[in-house]
Design a protein around this motif. Structure first.
Motif, PDB file in Angstrom:
ATOM      1  N   GLY A 223     -15.116 -12.298  -1.189  1.00 38.26           N
ATOM      2  CA  GLY A 223     -13.780 -11.898  -0.773  1.00 38.26           C
ATOM      3  C   GLY A 223     -13.582 -10.411  -0.626  1.00 38.26           C
ATOM      4  O   GLY A 223     -14.405  -9.584  -1.050  1.00 38.26           O
ATOM      5  N   PHE A 224     -12.455 -10.098   0.000  1.00 40.56           N
ATOM      6  CA  PHE A 224     -11.976  -8.717   0.118  1.00 40.56           C
ATOM      7  C   PHE A 224     -10.470  -8.751  -0.061  1.00 40.56           C
ATOM      8  O   PHE A 224      -9.779  -9.632   0.458  1.00 40.56           O
ATOM      9  CB  PHE A 224     -12.316  -8.132   1.492  1.00 40.56           C
ATOM     10  CG  PHE A 224     -11.763  -6.742   1.700  1.00 40.56           C
ATOM     11  CD1 PHE A 224     -12.496  -5.632   1.287  1.00 40.56           C
ATOM     12  CD2 PHE A 224     -10.503  -6.547   2.259  1.00 40.56           C
ATOM     13  CE1 PHE A 224     -11.983  -4.350   1.442  1.00 40.56           C
ATOM     14  CE2 PHE A 224      -9.986  -5.264   2.412  1.00 40.56           C
ATOM     15  CZ  PHE A 224     -10.732  -4.168   2.006  1.00 40.56           C
ATOM     16  N   ILE A 225      -9.952  -7.775  -0.827  1.00 38.74           N
ATOM     17  CA  ILE A 225      -8.510  -7.618  -0.981  1.00 38.74           C
ATOM     18  C   ILE A 225      -8.196  -6.133  -0.909  1.00 38.74           C
ATOM     19  O   ILE A 225      -8.910  -5.306  -1.499  1.00 38.74           O
ATOM     20  CB  ILE A 225      -8.009  -8.246  -2.302  1.00 38.74           C
ATOM     21  CG1 ILE A 225      -6.489  -8.155  -2.406  1.00 38.74           C
ATOM     22  CG2 ILE A 225      -8.685  -7.640  -3.524  1.00 38.74           C
ATOM     23  CD1 ILE A 225      -5.908  -9.023  -3.526  1.00 38.74           C
ATOM     24  N   ASP A 226      -7.169  -5.783  -0.144  1.00 38.92           N
ATOM     25  CA  ASP A 226      -6.851  -4.359  -0.004  1.00 38.92           C
ATOM     26  C   ASP A 226      -5.967  -3.897  -1.160  1.00 38.92           C
ATOM     27  O   ASP A 226      -5.532  -4.703  -1.994  1.00 38.92           O
ATOM     28  CB  ASP A 226      -6.203  -4.077   1.359  1.00 38.92           C
ATOM     29  CG  ASP A 226      -4.722  -4.394   1.376  1.00 38.92           C
ATOM     30  OD1 ASP A 226      -4.317  -5.412   0.776  1.00 38.92           O
ATOM     31  OD2 ASP A 226      -3.955  -3.623   1.985  1.00 38.92           O
ATOM     32  N   GLU A 227      -5.715  -2.597  -1.224  1.00 37.21           N
ATOM     33  CA  GLU A 227      -5.004  -2.013  -2.363  1.00 37.21           C
ATOM     34  C   GLU A 227      -3.589  -2.550  -2.487  1.00 37.21           C
ATOM     35  O   GLU A 227      -3.070  -2.692  -3.603  1.00 37.21           O
ATOM     36  CB  GLU A 227      -4.991  -0.487  -2.250  1.00 37.21           C
ATOM     37  CG  GLU A 227      -4.468   0.212  -3.476  1.00 37.21           C
ATOM     38  CD  GLU A 227      -4.667   1.709  -3.442  1.00 37.21           C
ATOM     39  OE1 GLU A 227      -4.324   2.387  -4.441  1.00 37.21           O
ATOM     40  OE2 GLU A 227      -5.181   2.228  -2.419  1.00 37.21           O
ATOM     41  N   SER A 228      -2.941  -2.886  -1.371  1.00 40.59           N
ATOM     42  CA  SER A 228      -1.586  -3.430  -1.430  1.00 40.59           C
ATOM     43  C   SER A 228      -1.578  -4.885  -1.895  1.00 40.59           C
ATOM     44  O   SER A 228      -0.542  -5.405  -2.324  1.00 40.59           O
ATOM     45  CB  SER A 228      -0.930  -3.346  -0.045  1.00 40.59           C
ATOM     46  OG  SER A 228      -1.517  -4.291   0.841  1.00 40.59           O
ATOM     47  N   GLY A 229      -2.737  -5.550  -1.794  1.00 36.41           N
ATOM     48  CA  GLY A 229      -2.822  -6.967  -2.125  1.00 36.41           C
ATOM     49  C   GLY A 229      -2.403  -7.885  -1.006  1.00 36.41           C
ATOM     50  O   GLY A 229      -2.404  -9.109  -1.163  1.00 36.41           O
ATOM     51  N   ASP A 230      -2.057  -7.317   0.170  1.00 37.16           N
ATOM     52  CA  ASP A 230      -1.573  -8.127   1.286  1.00 37.16           C
ATOM     53  C   ASP A 230      -2.687  -8.592   2.215  1.00 37.16           C
ATOM     54  O   ASP A 230      -2.601  -9.678   2.801  1.00 37.16           O
ATOM     55  CB  ASP A 230      -0.546  -7.333   2.106  1.00 37.16           C
ATOM     56  CG  ASP A 230       0.707  -7.002   1.309  1.00 37.16           C
ATOM     57  OD1 ASP A 230       1.052  -7.801   0.405  1.00 37.16           O
ATOM     58  OD2 ASP A 230       1.328  -5.957   1.568  1.00 37.16           O
TER      59      ASP A 230
END
Length: 424
Positions: A223-230
């Motif tokens: 997976g990948f998740i960005d800093e905002s979590g969006d």
């Protein structure tokens, strides 16, 4: 303006090779340290330039090496190549951000997913199941627990960050062996002063229930998740063979559907911890439940499979580090469309390792006829549906040297060969 370069501070590891290829195919300048001849990434055609070699593996020497590299290549994006280096970089984000484009969570957030005790607590808060675990404060408390445990169990280090030991896990068959093994494992564990300061309990191992599925059939979420979590993307696979057989790295992966509920809870856990970036999360299955056993927030062994299926984790990290989140969103959407189509790779295998497993386990008479047939099927499976850990037609040298490197290491260290390919 030319794209900033990317610095991959390692050439060992098959995830590193996959990242070098993925980034190089995007026409990026890929920088690596000068590595030993047997490291998989050293001879990739996608390496643009080799820098001076890394030295003795201490925090001070690594930061000194990065300082020089940053002065020579300001603005380079820095890849997470191992647990220890990732934690070192996270601890030094403020200083390193003057020279590099970084995409690393705080050191506390990163350590929380790299420490199995803290990871289990965070997982439980989000409804993710984990193996039954005990955390005795010392050998005396472990001895008092011994009569109440359901054997077999395993004794494990809490983390592999900045460790001075090789142990992954110690299998314990009964109460007597636990009382003997717990102090022995404790004496074996060694950590840097930095880790001991961050976690005073790190030198005491934990005890975990052993489940039959732990030796094979491990479900993995990439997976990948960005800093905002969006911005979130997932792919999944099943690890079918590993080396050593009981506790080890994957030798075969088969793609699987993404478990939506599991991925939702995993993303919730990451947001709660303040973690962002790429990762691999491993689950064993027991009585219909998936139990989280490991979380790798960096390049990992089977990385080439999700990359080939459109989840280009190294490139997503690169874009996010440069603040190009619109392109991150586009890449995630493009990858999702690719995985819905026909002809996308569905399996990954490490052919040189499979050969060694077949030879070693036949010699030690630990290989059933059924397992031997399965290994031969994996060895003969052909591209493009099955991709190899090291060999690719447009970048052949890492694959050509892989078997030679494995043979050289086995001859140089027979205990490595025996422990990896002969025993469980």
């Amino acid at each position: 303006m030319p794209s900033p370069p990317v610095l991959v501070p390692a050439t060992d590891g098959y995830g590193t090779l996959a990242a070098i290829r993925d980034l190089g195919r995007s026409d990026l300048t890929v920088l690596v340290p000068e590595g030993p001849w047997h490291s998989p990434g050293r001879y990739s055609r996608y390496v643009t330039r080799r820098l001076s070699p890394l030295q003795n593996g201490t925090l001070a020497s690594f930061l000194g090496w990065l300082e020089v590299a940053g002065q020579e290549h300001p603005g380079a994006v820095l890849m997470p190549t191992s647990d220890t280096k990732s934690w070192w970089i996270a601890r030094s984000r403020e200083e390193l951000s003057d020279c590099f484009a970084l995409y690393y969570p705080s050191a506390d957030s990163l350590y929380a997913v790299l420490n199995k005790v803290q990871l289990a607590a965070a997982a439980g808060a989000c409804g993710l199941a984990t193996p039954q675990t005990w955390t005795p404060a010392d050998a005396e408390e472990a001895s008092s627990l011994a009569p109440r445990l359901d054997y077999p169990v395993v004794i494990k280090p809490r983390t592999h960050v900045d460790k001075g030991h090789w142990l992954k896990a110690k299998l314990v068959a009964d109460e007597r062996q636990l009382r003997r093994s717990f102090p022995a494992v404790t004496a074996m564990l060694a950590y840097s002063e930095e880790v001991q300061t961050a976690d005073p309990c790190v030198g005491t191992p934990m005890i975990q229930q052993l489940y039959p599925a732990a030796s094979s059939n491990i479900y993995t979420l990439f997976g990948f998740i960005d800093e905002s979590g969006d911005l979130v993307g997932f792919d999944a696979s099943r690890k079918l063979v590993q080396y050593p057989y009981r506790f080890g790295d994957g030798a075969c992966f088969r793609s699987e559907p993404v478990d939506d509920e599991l991925s939702r809870r995993l993303a919730e856990m990451c947001r709660g911890l303040g973690f962002f970036g790429m990762f691999e999360a491993e689950f064993i299955e027991e009585d219909g439940r998936k139990l989280l056993i490991d979380f790798n927030p960096r390049l990992f062994n089977g990385l080439a499979l999700p990359v080939a299926r459109g989840l280009r984790l190294p490139y997503l990290h690169y874009l996010a580090a440069l603040g190009r989140l619109d392109e991150v969103e586009e890449e995630l959407a493009k990858g999702a469309r690719l995985r819905e189509g026909e002809g996308v790779p569905s399996a990954w295998r490490h052919k040189a390792v499979l050969r060694a497993l077949l030879a070693g386990r036949r010699a030690s008479r630990r290989l059933s006829s059924e397992d031997a047939r399965a290994l031969r099927r994996w060895m003969s499976s052909a591209p493009p549906q099955t991709i190899d850990a090291t060999f690719e037609a447009d970048d052949p040298w890492p694959g050509r040297l892989d078997g030679l490197a494995l043979a050289w290491r086995s001859l140089r260290d027979p205990r490595f060969f025996a422990g990896t390919f002969l025993r469980d």
